[in-house]
Design a protein around this motif. Structure first.
Motif, PDB file in Angstrom:
ATOM      1  N   LEU A 103       0.821  -1.212   0.000  1.00  0.00           N
ATOM      2  CA  LEU A 103       0.000   0.000   0.000  1.00  0.00           C
ATOM      3  C   LEU A 103       0.853   1.258   0.000  1.00  0.00           C
ATOM      4  CD1 LEU A 103      -2.963   1.029   0.167  1.00  0.00           C
ATOM      5  CD2 LEU A 103      -2.627   1.183   2.629  1.00  0.00           C
ATOM      6  N   LEU A 118      -8.779  -1.292   0.953  1.00  0.00           N
ATOM      7  CA  LEU A 118      -8.822   0.171   0.908  1.00  0.00           C
ATOM      8  C   LEU A 118     -10.199   0.659   0.469  1.00  0.00           C
ATOM      9  CD1 LEU A 118      -6.946   2.652   1.277  1.00  0.00           C
ATOM     10  CD2 LEU A 118      -6.506   2.528  -1.163  1.00  0.00           C
ATOM     11  N   TRP A 120      -3.841   4.996  -2.574  1.00  0.00           N
ATOM     12  CA  TRP A 120      -3.440   5.573  -1.288  1.00  0.00           C
ATOM     13  C   TRP A 120      -2.831   6.958  -1.481  1.00  0.00           C
ATOM     14  CZ3 TRP A 120      -4.344   4.787   3.639  1.00  0.00           C
ATOM     15  CH2 TRP A 120      -3.454   5.248   4.606  1.00  0.00           C
TER      16      TRP A 120
END
Length: 197
Positions: free
Chosen positions: A43, A106, A128
């Motif tokens: 991530l 996410l 992200w």
């Protein structure tokens, strides 16, 4: 928990749902959550996508005047190259699987109306980064708004514990906006006294 598209399990979403306003609080929980899922490196971009390996091709020895030793050597080289390719491809595929899991977590950890801006991005790290760039509180205006919120907060009908919880939440958000200073050098001491003022 939300079921995955493959039907093989569930997507363990973050306990804090991103609503477009609570980015700092959500991001702190997502870091812990993704570390617990062993997906933080994917991530955060610390573990980038490996290159997709190219499969080796079997040498064509039928048309060449080669003896059995040359054929055996070529076959052995091809087998070694194929083994290396399969190993590299397994790493590549594992990264793709982890990226897909990180992306699913996410997106599952956001309110649905916010997901449209990230689902078209090609990796969890890009998602992200986009969310951080768009929602991360970095401006002085946000800091002043938090200070105003702190100053206007009143206990009213709340219990002391409820009031303290509300105030602590504001203090945590203010702390997250503050600069990291070492407290030892003169520059940081001046910065600290300026912040206190």
């Amino acid at each position: 928990m939300m079921p995955s598209l493959s039907g093989t399990g569930s997507v363990p979403r973050c306990p804090v749902l991103f609503d477009g306003v609570n980015y700092s609080h959500w991001a702190q929980h997502m870091r812990l959550h993704m570390r617990g899922q062993r997906l933080w490196d994917v991530l955060s971009g610390e573990l980038p996508c490996p290159l997709c390996p190219i499969a080796p091709t079997m040498p064509s020895l039928a048309s060449q005047a080669t003896d059995d030793d040359d054929r055996a050597k070529a076959k052995e080289q091809f087998d070694d190259a194929m083994e290396n390719y399969q190993s590299q491809f397994a790493l590549y595929k594992a990264w793709l699987d982890e990226d897909a899991r990180a992306s699913a977590i996410l997106v599952a950890s956001m309110e649905i109306h916010l997901t449209g801006e990230v689902v078209t991005l090609t990796s969890a790290h890009l998602m992200w980064t986009h969310l951080r760039d768009r929602y991360a509180p970095t401006s002085d205006a946000l800091y002043l708004a938090m200070v105003r919120q702190e100053q206007s907060l009143q206990q009213g009908d709340s219990t002391v514990d409820e009031f303290y919880t509300q105030l602590s939440s504001i203090w945590r958000q203010l702390d997250s906006l503050g600069l990291t200073i070492c407290h030892t050098c003169q520059c940081c001491q001046r910065q600290r006294s300026h912040m206190d003022l």
